[in-house]
Design a protein around this motif. Sequence first.
Motif, PDB file in Angstrom:
ATOM      1  N   PHE A   1      16.616  17.158 104.593  1.00  0.00           N
ATOM      2  CA  PHE A   1      15.731  16.773 105.695  1.00  0.00           C
ATOM      3  C   PHE A   1      14.433  17.579 105.688  1.00  0.00           C
ATOM      4  O   PHE A   1      13.352  17.028 105.873  1.00  0.00           O
ATOM      5  N   THR A   2      14.530  18.883 105.470  1.00  0.00           N
ATOM      6  CA  THR A   2      13.341  19.733 105.570  1.00  0.00           C
ATOM      7  C   THR A   2      12.357  19.505 104.425  1.00  0.00           C
ATOM      8  O   THR A   2      11.194  19.894 104.541  1.00  0.00           O
ATOM      9  N   ARG A   3      12.792  18.857 103.365  1.00  0.00           N
ATOM     10  CA  ARG A   3      11.864  18.543 102.271  1.00  0.00           C
ATOM     11  C   ARG A   3      10.769  17.582 102.713  1.00  0.00           C
ATOM     12  O   ARG A   3       9.698  17.545 102.111  1.00  0.00           O
ATOM     13  N   GLN A   4      11.024  16.805 103.769  1.00  0.00           N
ATOM     14  CA  GLN A   4      10.018  15.845 104.222  1.00  0.00           C
ATOM     15  C   GLN A   4       9.011  16.449 105.199  1.00  0.00           C
ATOM     16  O   GLN A   4       8.043  15.799 105.573  1.00  0.00           O
ATOM     17  N   LEU A   5       9.233  17.706 105.601  1.00  0.00           N
ATOM     18  CA  LEU A   5       8.287  18.353 106.510  1.00  0.00           C
ATOM     19  C   LEU A   5       7.047  18.789 105.731  1.00  0.00           C
ATOM     20  O   LEU A   5       7.107  18.988 104.511  1.00  0.00           O
ATOM     21  N   PRO A   6       5.925  18.941 106.422  1.00  0.00           N
ATOM     22  CA  PRO A   6       4.697  19.353 105.722  1.00  0.00           C
ATOM     23  C   PRO A   6       4.886  20.683 104.984  1.00  0.00           C
ATOM     24  O   PRO A   6       5.639  21.551 105.433  1.00  0.00           O
ATOM     25  N   SER A   7       4.198  20.834 103.869  1.00  0.00           N
ATOM     26  CA  SER A   7       4.359  22.039 103.040  1.00  0.00           C
ATOM     27  C   SER A   7       3.956  23.308 103.793  1.00  0.00           C
ATOM     28  O   SER A   7       4.481  24.382 103.508  1.00  0.00           O
TER      29      SER A   7
ATOM     30  N   GLY B   1       7.812  28.216 108.153  1.00  0.00           N
ATOM     31  CA  GLY B   1       7.894  28.037 109.592  1.00  0.00           C
ATOM     32  C   GLY B   1       9.206  27.378 109.972  1.00  0.00           C
ATOM     33  O   GLY B   1      10.292  27.926 109.747  1.00  0.00           O
ATOM     34  N   LEU B   2       9.105  26.186 110.488  1.00  0.00           N
ATOM     35  CA  LEU B   2      10.277  25.469 110.978  1.00  0.00           C
ATOM     36  C   LEU B   2      11.288  25.167 109.870  1.00  0.00           C
ATOM     37  O   LEU B   2      12.496  25.287 110.081  1.00  0.00           O
ATOM     38  N   SER B   3      10.815  24.815 108.688  1.00  0.00           N
ATOM     39  CA  SER B   3      11.738  24.543 107.572  1.00  0.00           C
ATOM     40  C   SER B   3      12.611  25.758 107.290  1.00  0.00           C
ATOM     41  O   SER B   3      13.836  25.641 107.144  1.00  0.00           O
ATOM     42  N   HIS B   4      11.981  26.898 107.191  1.00  0.00           N
ATOM     43  CA  HIS B   4      12.699  28.140 106.894  1.00  0.00           C
ATOM     44  C   HIS B   4      13.708  28.464 107.994  1.00  0.00           C
ATOM     45  O   HIS B   4      14.858  28.818 107.710  1.00  0.00           O
TER      46      HIS B   4
END
Length: 117
Positions: free
Chosen positions: A22-28, A33-36
């Motif tokens: 899922f987090t792969r689709q978040l902005p780079s 930030g949120l992905s981590h």
Amino acid sequence: MDYKELDVWKSSIELAKLVYHFTRQLPSNEEYGLSHQMRRAAISIPSNIAEGIGRNTSKETIQFLFIARGSIFELETQLILCKEIFKVDTNDYDALFQKLQNCKMLINGFINYYQKK
């Protein structure tokens, strides 16, 4: 007891894998930030289940199960934020949210089991 045979642990491993997908689709620019944060929370769930099972007493096991449950609530909040802030794939979001709810139910059941021991 081998924690790797527990449904609650297996389900939390699947949840962590879904979070990584899922987090792969978040902005780079969200990589740190949120992905981590989401990945850390997701990893914390099966890790704390495993550590709790490795402890000597039910009281210690319950303590780590509560930490795992806290990480689920943290992850749920972060997932909701993703939906509110970013344009994420609805199917991915729904699948992840459903898996999260299932894991939450399993952990709550496992905590109840240990509290009655």
